[in-house]
Design a protein around this motif. Sequence first.
Motif, PDB file in Angstrom:
ATOM      1  N   GLN A   1      -7.822   8.564  11.513  1.00  0.00           N
ATOM      2  CA  GLN A   1      -8.004   7.400  12.358  1.00  0.00           C
ATOM      3  C   GLN A   1      -7.873   6.286  11.790  1.00  0.00           C
ATOM      4  N   ILE A   2      -6.871   6.225  11.100  1.00  0.00           N
ATOM      5  CA  ILE A   2      -6.366   4.772  10.133  1.00  0.00           C
ATOM      6  C   ILE A   2      -5.005   4.316  10.955  1.00  0.00           C
ATOM      7  N   GLN A   3      -5.106   3.053  11.134  1.00  0.00           N
ATOM      8  CA  GLN A   3      -3.934   2.460  11.808  1.00  0.00           C
ATOM      9  C   GLN A   3      -2.744   2.374  10.659  1.00  0.00           C
TER      10      GLN A   3
ATOM     11  N   ASN B   1       0.856  -1.202   0.138  1.00  0.00           N
ATOM     12  CA  ASN B   1       0.113   0.101   0.147  1.00  0.00           C
ATOM     13  C   ASN B   1       0.774   1.257  -0.162  1.00  0.00           C
ATOM     14  N   ALA B   2       1.893   1.144   0.781  1.00  0.00           N
ATOM     15  CA  ALA B   2       3.047   2.521   0.810  1.00  0.00           C
ATOM     16  C   ALA B   2       3.366   2.814  -0.529  1.00  0.00           C
TER      17      ALA B   2
ATOM     18  N   GLY C   1      -7.319  -8.344   1.995  1.00  0.00           N
ATOM     19  CA  GLY C   1      -7.722  -8.951   3.167  1.00  0.00           C
ATOM     20  C   GLY C   1      -8.182  -7.577   3.865  1.00  0.00           C
ATOM     21  N   PHE C   2      -8.553  -6.694   3.426  1.00  0.00           N
ATOM     22  CA  PHE C   2      -9.114  -5.502   3.974  1.00  0.00           C
ATOM     23  C   PHE C   2     -10.658  -5.541   4.419  1.00  0.00           C
ATOM     24  N   SER C   3     -11.275  -5.292   5.351  1.00  0.00           N
ATOM     25  CA  SER C   3     -12.753  -5.264   5.500  1.00  0.00           C
ATOM     26  C   SER C   3     -13.260  -4.351   4.431  1.00  0.00           C
TER      27      SER C   3
ATOM     28  N   LYS D   1       1.487  -0.992   5.374  1.00  0.00           N
ATOM     29  CA  LYS D   1       2.493  -2.098   5.100  1.00  0.00           C
ATOM     30  C   LYS D   1       1.739  -3.383   4.347  1.00  0.00           C
ATOM     31  N   ARG D   2       0.433  -3.442   4.387  1.00  0.00           N
ATOM     32  CA  ARG D   2      -0.266  -4.391   3.826  1.00  0.00           C
ATOM     33  C   ARG D   2      -0.318  -4.114   2.208  1.00  0.00           C
TER      34      ARG D   2
END
Lengths: 428, 248
Positions: free
Chosen positions: B132-134, B95-96, B145-147, B139-140
């Motif tokens: 408010q995102i971790q 993602n980055a 696999g995201f909801s 890194k994913r």
Amino acid sequence: MTAHPIGAAGFLHRFDGLRARLPGARLPWIQALREQAADAFRVQGFPTRRVEAWKYTDLRQVADAGFDEALSAVDSAPALPPAHGGARVVFVDGRSRPDLSTVDGLPYAVESLAAALEAQEGRLGSLARPAEQPMAALNTMLFEDGLVVTVPAGVAGGVLDLVSLGSASERPEAFHPRHLIRLEAGASLTLIETATGPEDARYLHNPVFEIEVGFGATLTHARIQQEAPRAFQLATVYARVEKGGTYDNFTLNAGAKLVRNEIHTLLAGPAATCHMNGAQLLRDGQHADTTTVLDHAAPDCASRQTYKTVLMGKSRGVFQGRIHVHQVAQRTDGYQMNQALLLSPEAEIDSKPQLEIYADDVKCSHGATVGEIDADQLFYLRARGIPEARARAMLVEAFLTEAVEGVQDETARAALGAAVTGWWEAVA
Amino acid sequence: MLRIEGLTAEVEGKQILKGIDLEVPAGEIHAIMGPNGSGKSTLSYVLSGREGYEITGGSVTFDGRDLLAMEPEERAATGLFLAFQYPVELPGVGNALFLRTALNAVRRARGEPELDAMQFLKVARERLKALQIQEDMLKRGVNVGFSGGEKKRNEVLQMALLQPRMAILDETDSGLDIDALKIVSDGVNAQRGPGFSALVITHYQRLLDYIVPDRVHVLMGGRIVQSGGPELAKQLEETGYASVQAAA
């Protein structure tokens, strides 16, 4: 001088001439091995596509090339690929080059086969089957040298580079190194093999590996095939894995005009593990064949195979994978996947999985996918401002990255990742 | 900002858009509401340049430039952003790396200097915090696999990074629980200003409680059949699309 004989006859002719001068000519057991191999090669010759195991790979262009034995100059100092650890063994045209190698102070033995041949009785030839594989027969008939590695029980061997360089010469040359790798109980080793040659070189590299992974031992075997664009590589690997041992093979086929990567793995002891993974990156005119033969001959073993092929231009990829689960091999866990990404309408991939299962409590799956770059994925990237060419490159890289990410050993994974990136940067 | 005139489009020989006229001035947020099959998603894909849609008539201009003549990446670079109804998973693409490549492609097209990995991380962290995102999401693999909620948040994160002048939000509310809906809406509202417009495409009125539109258009049968203020959305919620159909 008469016409240079080609095909199998050419190699048999050479064997007749060299018989008395090849290493081990005075050792009766070596003589017997070579003679049997010559008989086998005489009977089989270069396999044609009528032979089932060679249905998709035509060796005519190899057979007709009219090879000489290698006549490399010993004093030359060829450019070497990057080293991945401290220890490195270099072969030029199949011959050991101690002057270019670094093996001092290792906690295990690294020898040249030519020098240590006498002590290999019972070991050399214990796994290879020249009667069934003509290229292994050719190798046995004509090998001159190779790498002999023995890692004693419990020793962590670290990283060893095996570098094979082919050289350019007037006539194409052939070399047939025989490598013997043995890991005793609990030992470990990461063997990173890089095979390459100068741009204009034309040669046949025909290595045979005999690999013994002992009780609880772990061998990582990364093979980076970056042979010269007009070269041929026909490699045959025989591996035997004892109880609780792990053989982790990853083969990257990026170079050569034609390559056959044939791996025979025998899971001989219970709870042994083998990974046979790989990536084939093919440009216009290249042919790459990966053929695996896996024997689950003991209970509770696990095997994982994932091969990914990217094909450009008029290239051809082949994957043949046979899994044989013996009757005793209960609770076998086997997985095999072959995926291809076709970047050109002229490219071709042939895929032939074969499962033979004689045990009744077995988990075995296989699959194959063939496709083009996914239109939705491509649009998603472009909709975020990424130009089409870059977006395509990202998706191809992602496809390949997934293949390499499965390699457990960090050094091997990094080496393979760098080779993949280098290939893609050269073609993109 | 965005002007659509007489737009008609086909998918596989079937006419979906039958003459759309719509203008979204700079700084305004417009909603397009309509039942399933009315052409909402087709409109968003035609505007963002997806293949497979044949424009058979009409025009679309973005800041006076012919939008339909541009490649999808040019549209993005010029400041158009499509938040996908179904964000695509990209296994093997981090993602980055994806976000940085997109941001730098757009910056390059705008003549701005590219950001290196460190500079990017700094900018990305600020945006993540605001939404408010971790940080783990960077890194994913992209959307892997995201909801459903995480995928939509990742869309809003991309919008916050790329700073478009016009966003098309295609059913962004679908699959979101109320908390995620608030976060996504806050992300859009944070962009609001004279230099930002949006076209919010939705089936339900719910999202419009959080992103209050300046105008609401009802799309039915490939045409805008009614336009009005925010109260039109409320009215639709009560009477349903059938009443509009009867009126039209």
